[in-house]
Each structure stands twice: as structure tokens, then as C-alpha cells.
Write a protein that holds these residues in place. Structure first.
Motif, PDB file in Angstrom:
ATOM      1  N   GLY A  35       0.781  -1.169  -0.030  1.00 58.83           N
ATOM      2  CA  GLY A  35      -0.172  -0.039  -0.137  1.00 58.83           C
ATOM      3  C   GLY A  35       0.687   1.304  -0.568  1.00 58.83           C
ATOM      4  N   TRP A  36       0.212   2.201  -0.248  1.00 60.75           N
ATOM      5  CA  TRP A  36       1.270   3.592  -0.928  1.00 60.75           C
ATOM      6  C   TRP A  36      -0.098   4.575  -0.228  1.00 60.75           C
ATOM      7  CZ3 TRP A  36       6.400   2.790  -1.590  1.00 60.75           C
ATOM      8  CH2 TRP A  36       6.960   2.018  -1.838  1.00 60.75           C
ATOM      9  N   ASN A  37       0.373   5.705   0.339  1.00 59.94           N
ATOM     10  CA  ASN A  37      -0.690   6.846   0.589  1.00 59.94           C
ATOM     11  C   ASN A  37      -0.129   7.995  -0.230  1.00 59.94           C
ATOM     12  OD1 ASN A  37      -2.182   8.082   2.253  1.00 59.94           O
ATOM     13  ND2 ASN A  37      -2.733   7.201   3.686  1.00 59.94           N
ATOM     14  N   PRO A  38      -0.489   8.782  -0.876  1.00 56.79           N
ATOM     15  CA  PRO A  38      -1.061   9.959  -1.196  1.00 56.79           C
ATOM     16  C   PRO A  38      -0.029  10.633  -0.349  1.00 56.79           C
ATOM     17  CG  PRO A  38      -2.264   8.936  -2.425  1.00 56.79           C
ATOM     18  CD  PRO A  38      -2.089   8.008  -0.865  1.00 56.79           C
ATOM     19  N   ARG A  39      -0.558  10.410   0.658  1.00 58.11           N
ATOM     20  CA  ARG A  39      -0.585  11.994   2.298  1.00 58.11           C
ATOM     21  C   ARG A  39       0.605  12.298   3.006  1.00 58.11           C
ATOM     22  NH1 ARG A  39      -4.218  14.552   3.656  1.00 58.11           N
ATOM     23  NH2 ARG A  39      -6.550  13.259   3.687  1.00 58.11           N
ATOM     24  N   ASP A  40       1.182  10.647   2.018  1.00 59.31           N
ATOM     25  CA  ASP A  40       2.801  10.377   2.370  1.00 59.31           C
ATOM     26  C   ASP A  40       3.108  10.865   1.771  1.00 59.31           C
ATOM     27  OD1 ASP A  40       2.188   9.196   5.105  1.00 59.31           O
ATOM     28  OD2 ASP A  40       2.405   6.734   3.336  1.00 59.31           O
ATOM     29  N   TYR A  41       3.308  11.730   0.604  1.00 56.83           N
ATOM     30  CA  TYR A  41       3.507  12.471  -0.602  1.00 56.83           C
ATOM     31  C   TYR A  41       3.651  14.356  -0.851  1.00 56.83           C
ATOM     32  CZ  TYR A  41       5.005   7.651  -1.198  1.00 56.83           C
ATOM     33  OH  TYR A  41       5.866   6.665  -1.099  1.00 56.83           O
ATOM     34  N   ALA A  42       2.208  14.150   0.491  1.00 54.78           N
ATOM     35  CA  ALA A  42       1.769  15.848  -0.085  1.00 54.78           C
ATOM     36  C   ALA A  42       2.864  16.537   1.129  1.00 54.78           C
ATOM     37  CB  ALA A  42       0.420  15.861   0.561  1.00 54.78           C
ATOM     38  N   GLU A  43       2.957  17.447  -0.501  1.00 52.17           N
ATOM     39  CA  GLU A  43       3.831  19.088   0.581  1.00 52.17           C
ATOM     40  C   GLU A  43       3.012  19.687   1.792  1.00 52.17           C
ATOM     41  OE1 GLU A  43       6.630  17.658  -2.066  1.00 52.17           O
ATOM     42  OE2 GLU A  43       6.658  19.838  -1.296  1.00 52.17           O
ATOM     43  N   GLY A  44       3.772  20.750   2.190  1.00 55.80           N
ATOM     44  CA  GLY A  44       2.843  21.389   3.015  1.00 55.80           C
ATOM     45  C   GLY A  44       2.684  20.864   4.606  1.00 55.80           C
ATOM     46  N   ASN A  45       2.209  22.144   5.170  1.00 52.31           N
ATOM     47  CA  ASN A  45       2.001  21.719   6.736  1.00 52.31           C
ATOM     48  C   ASN A  45       0.303  21.111   6.713  1.00 52.31           C
ATOM     49  OD1 ASN A  45       1.079  24.011   6.221  1.00 52.31           O
ATOM     50  ND2 ASN A  45       1.805  25.108   8.271  1.00 52.31           N
ATOM     51  N   TYR A  46      -0.214  21.684   5.978  1.00 53.58           N
ATOM     52  CA  TYR A  46      -1.373  20.918   5.988  1.00 53.58           C
ATOM     53  C   TYR A  46      -1.334  19.534   4.877  1.00 53.58           C
ATOM     54  CZ  TYR A  46      -3.446  25.064   8.234  1.00 53.58           C
ATOM     55  OH  TYR A  46      -3.015  26.598   8.534  1.00 53.58           O
ATOM     56  N   ARG A  47      -0.639  19.552   4.428  1.00 47.10           N
ATOM     57  CA  ARG A  47       0.124  17.940   3.422  1.00 47.10           C
ATOM     58  C   ARG A  47      -1.810  17.316   2.518  1.00 47.10           C
ATOM     59  NH1 ARG A  47       2.970  13.327   6.310  1.00 47.10           N
ATOM     60  NH2 ARG A  47       1.028  12.379   6.647  1.00 47.10           N
ATOM     61  N   ARG A  48      -1.820  18.579   1.536  1.00 50.38           N
ATOM     62  CA  ARG A  48      -3.651  18.673   0.991  1.00 50.38           C
ATOM     63  C   ARG A  48      -2.924  17.789  -0.011  1.00 50.38           C
ATOM     64  NH1 ARG A  48      -7.175  22.186   2.037  1.00 50.38           N
ATOM     65  NH2 ARG A  48      -8.336  21.433   0.469  1.00 50.38           N
ATOM     66  N   VAL A  49      -3.981  16.785   0.247  1.00 51.74           N
ATOM     67  CA  VAL A  49      -3.797  15.534  -1.182  1.00 51.74           C
ATOM     68  C   VAL A  49      -5.261  16.182  -2.330  1.00 51.74           C
ATOM     69  CG1 VAL A  49      -3.162  13.450   0.041  1.00 51.74           C
ATOM     70  CG2 VAL A  49      -5.653  13.857   0.380  1.00 51.74           C
TER      71      VAL A  49
END
Ligand SMILES: O=C(NCc1ccc(CNCc2ncc[nH]2)cc1)c1csc2nc[nH]c(=O)c12
Length: 246
Positions: A35-49
Motif C-alpha cells: 500500500g502507498w498513501n499519497p498523503r505521505d507524499y503531500a507537501e506543506g504543513n496541511y499535507r493536502r491531497v
């Protein structure tokens, strides 16, 4: 076979693969699931997806970059080339033929959307094909991914024992299944068709085929057309219908 699932809820799909035939396929090394979670690759302090859709309208759209990074990470995790399948209401409808096709790949990457879906540019750049599991509205692609994981796991060599293979084959003959009975013979809900207690295996096989044909004709005539019935099948179905009309 290796399957990588890109999802905001990767544990969801992992759980679906933890039981029964699919879990056993994993234990036997026939199938590996990651499994790969896009949130782990989201930028910024809100980690927006996700973000609001251009052009307005309800709901949110999944951003390109977190998904693209997650897909890249999945690709990089194994040298084998992967087929990227986007689970989408706009996809081709999954059937056993498509399952067999998908099961033939060494690797699949299943992309699961949430919200209203995924930025079209990501789909154009990364996705090989879109697949839907039916014309009804789900909350995301994860259940569809779990369906594909289950169906392709069963087709891996060594996943099924002889009995389970027979079950798989019975569906693949394109007809609906016959009724099944087990003990007790007598029950307040009724008895068991005498033919099944006769020990006459030819009669039993004929009865089961007739029941499959009859039920398919009654419930899914669309399947009947493609099933390619033999002359014997057509005679059995005629007798079934005559018995109903009597
Ligand atoms: O991600 C999935 N569903 C989430 C979802 C559901 C509905 C909408 C609404 N889109 C607006 C619209 N649609 C038609 C006209 N206008 C967007 C996203 C999904 C993946 S495979 C699959 N197979 C069967 N059903 C499914 O829902 C799925």
C-alpha cells in the motif's frame, strides 16, 4: 504477482487480502500486496491531497503531485514493469475476462480515488486503463481494488486446491450455479431432491446441469446467449421449461 495499491486508506485493501484464499496466496508467496498513501507524499504543513475543482461545482479533486509521487515510489519498489489501473466509475466494467487479463500481468498498480476523483492530467500521464466494478455509487476506489485483488489472487497458480478450482471453473462455464444441499436430509425447511441421494452420478450431473441451465434462463438470460449451449443442453432446458409450464 505483485499488486501495489495507491490509496488514502491502504490498510483497507490490505485487510481485505488477509483472509481465506487470498490470505493463503499471500502466505504461499503467490501474491504480494503493498500500500502507498499519497498523503505521505503531500507537501506543506496541511499535507493536502485534494483541492477544489476549477470551474466550480461540488466536491474536491485529488491533486496530481501526491499521486504521481506515490505511483513513482510504487514503480521504483520493484524492477518489473507494472500495469496501472485506475479504479473509476468511468471505467470499463469488470468481468471474468478482464480479471483473467489483469491476472496475467506480473505487476499491477491499482489507483484508488476518493472525493470526486483525480485530476485528469494524472490519469492521462500515468494510467493504462480505467476499471469500474459496476453501475452503482461507492465512496471511493478501495472496494473495487479489493475486488480485483481477490479475483486475480484466485487465478494465481497454486492459489486454489482441487475443490476450490472446481468451484472457480463452474462459474467460468458461463452459467449460474445449481442449488446445493447438505445434511440433514429432512429438515423443517424441507427435504433434499431425491436425485442427489440416488448415488447415480450420471443422473446427478444431468440434474445439476439442468438446474444451472434453468436458473440461468430464468435469472440471467443474457448469460445464456453467450454460453454456447450444446444440443443436450437445449434438450435439458426444454424439459426444465416444460416442467415449469406443467
Ligand atoms: O471511486 C469510485 N467511486 C467514487 C465516486 C463515485 C461517484 C462519483 C460521482 N461522479 C460524478 C458523476 N458520475 C456520473 C455522472 N456524474 C465520483 C467518485 C469507484 C471506483 S471503481 C467504482 N466502481 C463502481 N462504482 C464506483 O463508485 C467506483
Amino acid at each position: 504477482m505483485r499488486i501495489d495499491v495507491i490509496s488514502l486508506f491502504p490498510e483497507f485493501v490490505a485487510q481485505c487480502a488477509a483472509f481465506g484464499v487470498v490470505g493463503r496466496a499471500g502466505e504461499r508467496g503467490l501474491l504480494s500486496l503493498h500500500g502507498w498513501n499519497p498523503r505521505d507524499y503531500a507537501e506543506g504543513n496541511y499535507r493536502r491531497v485534494d483541492e477544489r475543482p476549477f470551474g466550480g461545482g461540488p466536491g474536491m479533486v485529488m491533486l496530481i503531485e501526491p499521486l504521481r509521487a506515490a505511483i513513482r515510489a510504487a514503480r521504483a519498489a520493484d524492477p518489473a514493469p507494472a500495469r496501472v489501473v485506475y479504479m473509476s466509475p468511468q471505467g470499463v466494467r469488470l468481468d471474468q475476462a478482464k480479471v483473467r487479463e489483469l491476472a496475467a500481468h506480473e505487476r499491477l498498480i491499482l489507483l484508488c480515488g476518493r472525493y470526486e476523483g483525480v485530476d485528469e492530467r494524472l490519469i492521462q500521464a500515468e494510467v493504462d486503463e480505467d476499471v469500474s466494478i459496476g453501475d452503482y455509487v461507492l465512496s471511493g476506489g478501495e472496494l473495487a481494488a479489493a475486488v480485483i485483488v481477490d479475483a486475480v489472487a484466485r487465478l494465481q497458480d497454486g492459489a486454489l486446491n482441487d475443490a476450490e478450482s472446481a468451484v472457480q471453473d463452474s462459474f467460468e462455464d458461463g452459467l449460474l450455479d445449481c442449488p446445493h444441499y447438505t445434511r440433514p436430509v429432512e429438515h423443517e425447511l424441507g427435504g433434499v431432491p431425491a436425485v442427489l441421494m440416488s448415488g447415480n452420478h450420471a443422473h446427478i450431473a444431468r440434474w445439476r446441469r439442468q438446474q444451472s441451465l434453468g436458473r440461468t434462463w430464468q435469472r440471467r438470460p443474457d448469460l445464456l446467449d453467450e454460453a454456447g449451449l450444446s444440443k443436450a443442453d437445449r434438450k435439458l432446458l426444454e424439459a426444465y421449461r416444460a416442467e415449469l409450464a406443467a
